[in-house]
Design a protein around this motif. Structure first.
Motif, PDB file in Angstrom:
ATOM      1  N   GLU A   1      13.255  42.890  43.859  1.00 58.87           N
ATOM      2  CA  GLU A   1      13.605  44.304  43.630  1.00 58.87           C
ATOM      3  C   GLU A   1      14.618  44.493  42.503  1.00 58.87           C
ATOM      4  OE1 GLU A   1      14.845  45.802  47.388  1.00 58.87           O
ATOM      5  OE2 GLU A   1      12.865  45.358  48.242  1.00 58.87           O
ATOM      6  N   ASP A   2      15.623  43.641  42.487  1.00 55.83           N
ATOM      7  CA  ASP A   2      16.729  43.810  41.534  1.00 55.83           C
ATOM      8  C   ASP A   2      16.242  43.472  40.110  1.00 55.83           C
ATOM      9  OD1 ASP A   2      18.919  43.401  39.933  1.00 55.83           O
ATOM     10  OD2 ASP A   2      20.152  42.531  41.536  1.00 55.83           O
ATOM     11  N   PRO A   3      16.287  44.465  39.184  1.00 58.07           N
ATOM     12  CA  PRO A   3      15.748  44.206  37.837  1.00 58.07           C
ATOM     13  C   PRO A   3      16.480  43.087  37.095  1.00 58.07           C
ATOM     14  CG  PRO A   3      16.670  46.441  38.026  1.00 58.07           C
ATOM     15  CD  PRO A   3      16.774  45.821  39.355  1.00 58.07           C
ATOM     16  N   SER A   4      17.812  42.966  37.344  1.00 54.74           N
ATOM     17  CA  SER A   4      18.524  41.906  36.602  1.00 54.74           C
ATOM     18  C   SER A   4      18.071  40.531  37.116  1.00 54.74           C
ATOM     19  CB  SER A   4      20.029  42.081  36.734  1.00 54.74           C
ATOM     20  OG  SER A   4      20.401  41.917  38.072  1.00 54.74           O
ATOM     21  N   ARG A   5      17.753  40.467  38.376  1.00 53.44           N
ATOM     22  CA  ARG A   5      17.267  39.190  38.912  1.00 53.44           C
ATOM     23  C   ARG A   5      15.859  38.881  38.391  1.00 53.44           C
ATOM     24  NH1 ARG A   5      19.506  38.613  45.135  1.00 53.44           N
ATOM     25  NH2 ARG A   5      21.548  37.887  44.453  1.00 53.44           N
ATOM     26  N   ARG A   6      15.077  39.952  38.250  1.00 57.71           N
ATOM     27  CA  ARG A   6      13.729  39.741  37.685  1.00 57.71           C
ATOM     28  C   ARG A   6      13.855  39.206  36.258  1.00 57.71           C
ATOM     29  NH1 ARG A   6      11.879  44.537  39.930  1.00 57.71           N
ATOM     30  NH2 ARG A   6      12.125  45.606  37.949  1.00 57.71           N
ATOM     31  N   THR A   7      14.794  39.780  35.507  1.00 61.00           N
ATOM     32  CA  THR A   7      14.995  39.325  34.126  1.00 61.00           C
ATOM     33  C   THR A   7      15.405  37.852  34.104  1.00 61.00           C
ATOM     34  OG1 THR A   7      15.823  41.528  33.721  1.00 61.00           O
ATOM     35  CG2 THR A   7      16.211  39.925  31.979  1.00 61.00           C
ATOM     36  N   LEU A   8      16.225  37.496  35.070  1.00 66.60           N
ATOM     37  CA  LEU A   8      16.682  36.098  35.161  1.00 66.60           C
ATOM     38  C   LEU A   8      15.473  35.164  35.347  1.00 66.60           C
ATOM     39  CD1 LEU A   8      19.382  34.547  35.360  1.00 66.60           C
ATOM     40  CD2 LEU A   8      19.304  34.861  37.820  1.00 66.60           C
ATOM     41  N   LEU A   9      14.572  35.574  36.232  1.00 63.70           N
ATOM     42  CA  LEU A   9      13.386  34.731  36.475  1.00 63.70           C
ATOM     43  C   LEU A   9      12.477  34.710  35.255  1.00 63.70           C
ATOM     44  CD1 LEU A   9      12.413  35.441  40.186  1.00 63.70           C
ATOM     45  CD2 LEU A   9      14.052  33.834  39.251  1.00 63.70           C
ATOM     46  N   GLU A  10      12.374  35.858  34.598  1.00 61.67           N
ATOM     47  CA  GLU A  10      11.535  35.895  33.385  1.00 61.67           C
ATOM     48  C   GLU A  10      12.085  34.935  32.330  1.00 61.67           C
ATOM     49  OE1 GLU A  10      11.664  40.038  32.559  1.00 61.67           O
ATOM     50  OE2 GLU A  10      10.079  40.474  34.035  1.00 61.67           O
ATOM     51  N   TYR A  11      13.426  34.908  32.244  1.00 60.02           N
ATOM     52  CA  TYR A  11      14.059  34.009  31.281  1.00 60.02           C
ATOM     53  C   TYR A  11      13.690  32.545  31.586  1.00 60.02           C
ATOM     54  CZ  TYR A  11      17.738  30.932  29.523  1.00 60.02           C
ATOM     55  OH  TYR A  11      18.400  29.888  28.958  1.00 60.02           O
ATOM     56  N   PHE A  12      13.803  32.178  32.845  1.00 64.85           N
ATOM     57  CA  PHE A  12      13.518  30.772  33.173  1.00 64.85           C
ATOM     58  C   PHE A  12      12.020  30.462  33.075  1.00 64.85           C
ATOM     59  CE2 PHE A  12      17.821  30.700  35.167  1.00 64.85           C
ATOM     60  CZ  PHE A  12      18.317  29.693  34.361  1.00 64.85           C
ATOM     61  N   LEU A  13      11.181  31.466  33.358  1.00 65.17           N
ATOM     62  CA  LEU A  13       9.740  31.230  33.197  1.00 65.17           C
ATOM     63  C   LEU A  13       9.389  31.041  31.723  1.00 65.17           C
ATOM     64  CD1 LEU A  13       7.828  33.532  35.685  1.00 65.17           C
ATOM     65  CD2 LEU A  13       7.639  31.064  35.436  1.00 65.17           C
ATOM     66  N   SER A  14      10.053  31.806  30.859  1.00 62.50           N
ATOM     67  CA  SER A  14       9.737  31.632  29.435  1.00 62.50           C
ATOM     68  C   SER A  14      10.264  30.284  28.940  1.00 62.50           C
ATOM     69  CB  SER A  14      10.264  32.794  28.596  1.00 62.50           C
ATOM     70  OG  SER A  14      11.649  32.696  28.506  1.00 62.50           O
TER      71      SER A  14
END
Ligand SMILES: Cc1ncc(COP(=O)(O)O)c(C=O)c1O
Length: 1014
Positions: free
Chosen positions: A167-180
């Motif tokens: 839910e938390d957008p900043s946490r989603r961004t964190l995961l996107e960073y590590f996925l990239s």
């Protein structure tokens, strides 16, 4: 529960012919039970979830069988066969569901989660263990190993289309960073990553660690092979690190330890190491996404969120670490050069030197210059950090250059220094107590305005002004390229602000071109005028924030990122000189050159190169709070004491055959501090020399060798003193008691023959001395009695009231002489009294002083009565070449001045009182503290296995002092059982020091190896 405890016991009997008591074990899916069979052996009975397939179980059983044969040295669960000799069997549970059942031997150990502390040794051993395990699994094959598993790191991208669950957008961004990062660093290396069957689940519930003792702890096994799969080998240490770093301040340190261990048993390739950090992060990412999905299905299941919160915190911490820095750190842990291109660029740079690459207009290869030693142990500035104040430092540097007729001064690369004092050099989250001290550049001290030229062709990469205290001030970074197209940078710090105005980013600069000028101390960040010149192979996207000073624990990583600028400049190595050698380099030399029984403190020896007040500093500049060295009474390197010694040494130092005021002044001062009839003073050089003299004095009057000493006493290292020191003659290497030595029981009211709470302790202990005196008197002998007034080596003992009073009475009744050894406790340390004998209300016939008397300068003294002195004055000259020399006496006088001027006895009383209160509070929390005793800043913590037996907890005491050392605090153990933590800090010890010590002690006493056995 679908399988009850009773049912488990029945299954054990029916399937395994075993009579056992079962207890239920926690589990996510399956019903697991711990069984204790009637012969005392322990097993785990596993009744699998009905959905589990036989092939899944077969895979685990055959893998464990395979490992039993291929890796018998690894402690792992062994599969127990049923009465029908099968590895598992099928049953119907109470709900008539079919379940597969199997049994394993039980592995003792504490889970990684519950292991405190998770030391580097344990983590490295975990890596090693997993490497051994995977190496042994190499030849294992089973169709079920090739499975589709959400935890398989090679399939981690499945979480990409599940991020909406977060839910938390900043946490989603964190995961996107590590996925990239995963896409970039892992996917691109797919073909280079070796695959094989891996265990794949070294989480903190599955890894078992051995009991706290013996140290160091080891991995005691791993359990649950249910996530075994055919995957990337490098996933194994990545998964282990992902779990082990949860809740840790220094996640990269944890990953380095595990990688180092794994690499030792299963060497990782460079591409594998390059994927390790992204794989660690993505494992945590998979874990949090999985938790989110499971939470949607089972919102109330606490099992799902066990690690979720910690995983988010860990991901946030990992995101702060530059992935390339992580890669370099992990390469370094595996024994590779941290930065892959370092060696290649070093060679290229070195070749440029021949063309004359300089950063100032003079050619540094030949110009007259002075190379400064600015290391932690340099004597140039003294121990007082105040001397590094900008104006003093500037004056010291430029005056020295003038004296040496050098227009250029050089500050060395890879040198640990003390003067990075501003907060930006302090500890961070990952390195709480470690400051940055290691210089990564080369300093060129020159007058302000000196032209700076480019040593190589390049282009302006960055211009900045770092205004923080002790930062770079105005700085320029140039970008360069080798002939092979490898990029690197050079940094120029402490310039003039005009330099920045005159340059533009992107502007090309030719080799030899003047492009900058050296700033004044008002504009350059607050430093003596100089150029800081540094080579940087990877800016790590930090730009102007790239550090010029690194932590010693990361030295090899940072010196790989920033190699030696002198490779380019070519100042002759013999002018630069060697940097301070490390502990590892120093130890073999010491072993070679010095006697083997010259002991070294601590499991990890310390090289101490500087002392200031209550701190000692190692060669890397790390500070240690000195809590047990009673010699520097008024603090290390006290300026008043130092000045007294320096001034007198610069004037005269000779022997006592000439008249001199210092010895008389000092004798007068000592006499003033002592009661009648202690009137005649002898000055010598060490406690041993003083005790030797005290014995001679006594024997001059008793005309008798017979000496009464206390159990476990130590009085010095000479032949006679070893003979009267039970600690030595009855200890390792000792040759036993001489007939003229008589040992009385130590009046120790905690562990001795009479104990606190019993009546008349002093009188009863003294009666043993009386008995010896009587026996000697009956043989016409006159005894000498020698004892410390508060025995320290025997374990920081405080005598019961009236003890010495009674003893002295008995000795004098036998016409004997009483010597008080005040070598450890004298000079105000006890707080309540200046001398130890005063605490017992006695006056000795001879009193001996040493250790703190000269605040670490060789000085000792004996004071006695006129009568004894006259008996000693029998025609034989008394002469000690150095004893009573003017320098030693000047030092002794200075120490007495400081004691008085700084009211240190009062401070000892005040801080000692605070410490005792805090120790008593700690004693309530930590049963390992059996006794708290002492007075002022002479304190002991007696560690015990149990309060009831009072058995000494020597292992725990040794553990605590070694851990304190790791926390930057120096304490030691004492007592015949080495279980008493002794505290005898300099008397300037402050409330903050006491707080620091107690907080660290409390933390350490919570750790597993510090627990008492009871
Ligand atoms: C009680 C006592 N007396 C005498 C000595 C001997 O002193 P030194 O080492 O200066 O010879 C020591 C040294 O540890 C001591 O602890």
């Amino acid at each position: 529960m679908a399988v009850s405890v009773r049912e488990a016991e029945r299954l054990a009997a029916v399937l395994y012919g075993m009579s056992a008591v079962a207890t239920s074990l926690p589990g996510e899916y399956d019903c697991n039970f711990r069984l204790r069979s009637s012969d005392g052996k322990e097993y785990v009975l596993k009744c699998m979830h009905p959905a589990r397939k036989a092939s899944f179980l077969e895979m685990q059983c055959s893998a464990l069988e395979h490992l039993r044969i291929k890796a018998p040295h690894l402690p792992l669960p062994r599969v127990q066969r049923t009465r029908q000799a099968t590895l598992f069997t099928e049953i119907a549970d109470s709900a008539e569901q079919k379940r597969l059942v199997w049994m394993l031997s039980f592995l003792p150990g504490r889970t990684l989660e519950k292991t405190n502390p998770l030391s580097s040794e344990v983590l490295e051993n975990l890596g090693w263990f997993l490497g051994e395990l995977d190496a042994a699994l190499g030849m294992f094959s089973h169709p079920a190993v090739h499975r589709e598993l959400k935890w398989d790191s090679s399939r981690a991208s499945w979480i990409g289309n599940q991020l909406h669950r977060i839910e938390d957008p900043s946490r989603r961004t964190l995961l996107e960073y590590f996925l990239s990062l995963y896409d970039q660093e892992v996917e691109s290396r797919r073909s280079e990553l070796r695959t094989g069957p891996i265990y794949g689940d070294a989480n903190d519930h599955n890894v078992l660690v051995s009991a706290p003792w013996p140290q160091p702890r080891k991995i005691a096994g791993v359990i649950d092979f249910g996530d075994m799969h055919h995957g990337w080998i490098v996933s194994e240490p990545a998964i282990a690190a992902a779990y082990a770093l949860l809740g840790k301040d220094n996640p990269l340190g944890v990953a380095r330890d595990i990688a180092r261990g794994f690499h030792r048993s299963f060497p990782l390739t460079e591409p594998e190491i390059a994927t390790l950090f992204p794989l660690i992060a993505v494992r945590l990412a998979v874990s949090v996404v999985n938790s989110a999905a499971r939470k949607e299905q089972k919102p109330d299941d606490p099992y799902v969120t066990v690690t979720e919160n910690q995983a988010w915190v860990a991901l946030e911490r990992l995101a702060k670490i530059h992935p390339r820095f992580a890669q370099y750190a992990l390469r370094d842990a595996c024994g590779h050069t941290a930065v892959p291109k370092t060696e290649k660029i070093k060679i290229w740079i070195t070749q440029r030197r021949k063309q004359g690459a300089s950063v100032v207009e003079a050619d540094l290869r030949t110009a007259p210059l002075h190379v400064f030693d600015l290391s932690v142990g340099s004597s140039m500035l003294g121990a007082d950090l105040g001397n590094a104040e900008i104006h003093k430092l500037t004056r010291a540097i430029f005056e020295r250059m003038q004296r040496e007729h050098a227009a250029i001064g050089i500050g060395r690369y890879n040198e640990a220094r003390m003067f990075y004092t501003s907060s930006q050099y302090g500890g961070d989250e990952a390195h709480r107590t470690e400051r940055r001290t290691v210089h990564l550049g080369l300093d060129v001290f020159v007058v302000p305005g000196t032209a700076v030229c480019a040593p190589l062709d390049g282009a302006v990469h960055l211009l900045a002004e770092n205004t923080a205290e002790l930062d770079y001030g105005p700085l320029v970074i140039l970008r360069h390229e080798t002939d092979d197209g490898d990029e690197f940078f050079t940094l120029y710090g402490h310039l003039t602000p005009e330099t920045l105005r005159e340059l533009k980013p992107g502007q090309t600069i030719a080799r030899g071109e003047v492009f900058a000028r050296v700033g004044t101390l008002h504009e350059n960040g607050g430093w003596p005028p100089h150029l800081h010149f540094q080579v940087i192979l990877d800016l790590l996207d930090r730009g102007a924030e790239f550090p010029g000073v690194a932590r010693a624990s990361e030295r090899s990583i940072w010196t790989s990122l920033s190699p030696d600028p002198n490779l380019l400049l070519g100042i002759p190595e013999k002018k630069i000189g060697p940097v301070e050698s490390t502990v590892e380099e120093t130890m073999p030399r010491r072993r070679e050159l010095l006697g083997g029984n010259l002991s070294v403190s601590y499991r990890k020896p310390l090289k101490i190169v500087r002392g200031w007040r209550q701190h000692l500093y190692d060669e890397t500049g790390q500070a240690y709070l000195d809590v047990y060295n009673n010699v520097p009474l008024v603090g290390h390197s006290h300026p008043h004491v130092v000045r007294a010694a320096q001034e007198q040494l610069a004037l005269l130092n000779t022997n006592t055959r000439y008249l001199h005021e210092n010895i008389l002044r000092y004798a007068e001062r000592l006499k003033e501090l002592l009661p009648d009839p202690l009137r005649v003073v002898y000055i010598v050089n060490s406690g041993s020399e003083a005790n030797e003299l005290a014995l001679r004095l006594s024997r001059a009057i008793t005309r008798c060798e017979d000496t009464i000493v206390l159990e476990d006493a130590y009085h010095g290292h000479t032949n006679t003193l070893v003979d009267i020191s039970p600690y030595k003659f009855a200890g390792p290497g000792g040759v036993g008691k001489k007939p003229w030595v008589h040992v009385a029981p130590l009046a120790d009211d905690y562990r001795g023959i009479y104990r606190r709470g019993e009546p008349d302790l002093g009188v009863r202990y003294a009666a043993h001395v009386e008995e010896i005196c009587r026996e000697l008197q009956s043989r016409g002998k006159r005894p000498t009695f020698i004892a410390e007034t508060l025995p320290s080596v025997a374990g920081q003992i405080v005598f019961p009231p009236h003890y010495l009073g009674k003893v002295y009475q008995h000795v004098r009744a036998a016409r004997g002489v009483c010597i008080a050894d005040e070598v450890q406790v004298g000079f105000g340390r006890l707080g309540t009294h200046f001398w130890g004998f005063e605490t017992q209300g006695v006056v000795p016939d001879i009193v001996v002083f040493g250790k703190p008397i000269g605040n670490a300068f060789p000085l000792a003294a004996v004071v006695t009565t006129r009568k004894i002195a006259n008996a000693f004055d029998n025609g034989m000259e008394f002469f000690s070449t150095f004893g009573g020399n003017p320098v030693a006496c000047a030092v002794g006088l200075a120490v007495l001045d400081v004691l008085q001027e700084e009211s240190l006895q009062g401070n000892a009383l005040h801080i000692g009182g605070l410490l005792i209160d805090q120790f008593k509070a700690l004693q309530q929390r930590h049963p390992v503290i059996g006794d708290v005793r002492g007075s002022g800043l002479f304190l002991g913590l007696d560690l015990v296995e149990s309060h009831h037996t009072r058995r000494a907890a020597a292992d725990q005491a040794s553990y605590v002092v070694n851990r304190l050392r790791e926390e930057g605090i120096l304490a030691g153990t004492d007592g015949p059982h080495h279980n008493v933590i002794k505290l005898r800090p300099p008397l300037i010890f402050s409330e903050a020091d006491a707080e620091q010590f107690c907080a660290a002690l409390n933390r350490i006493l919570h750790e597993d190896p510090a627990q008492s056995a009871a």
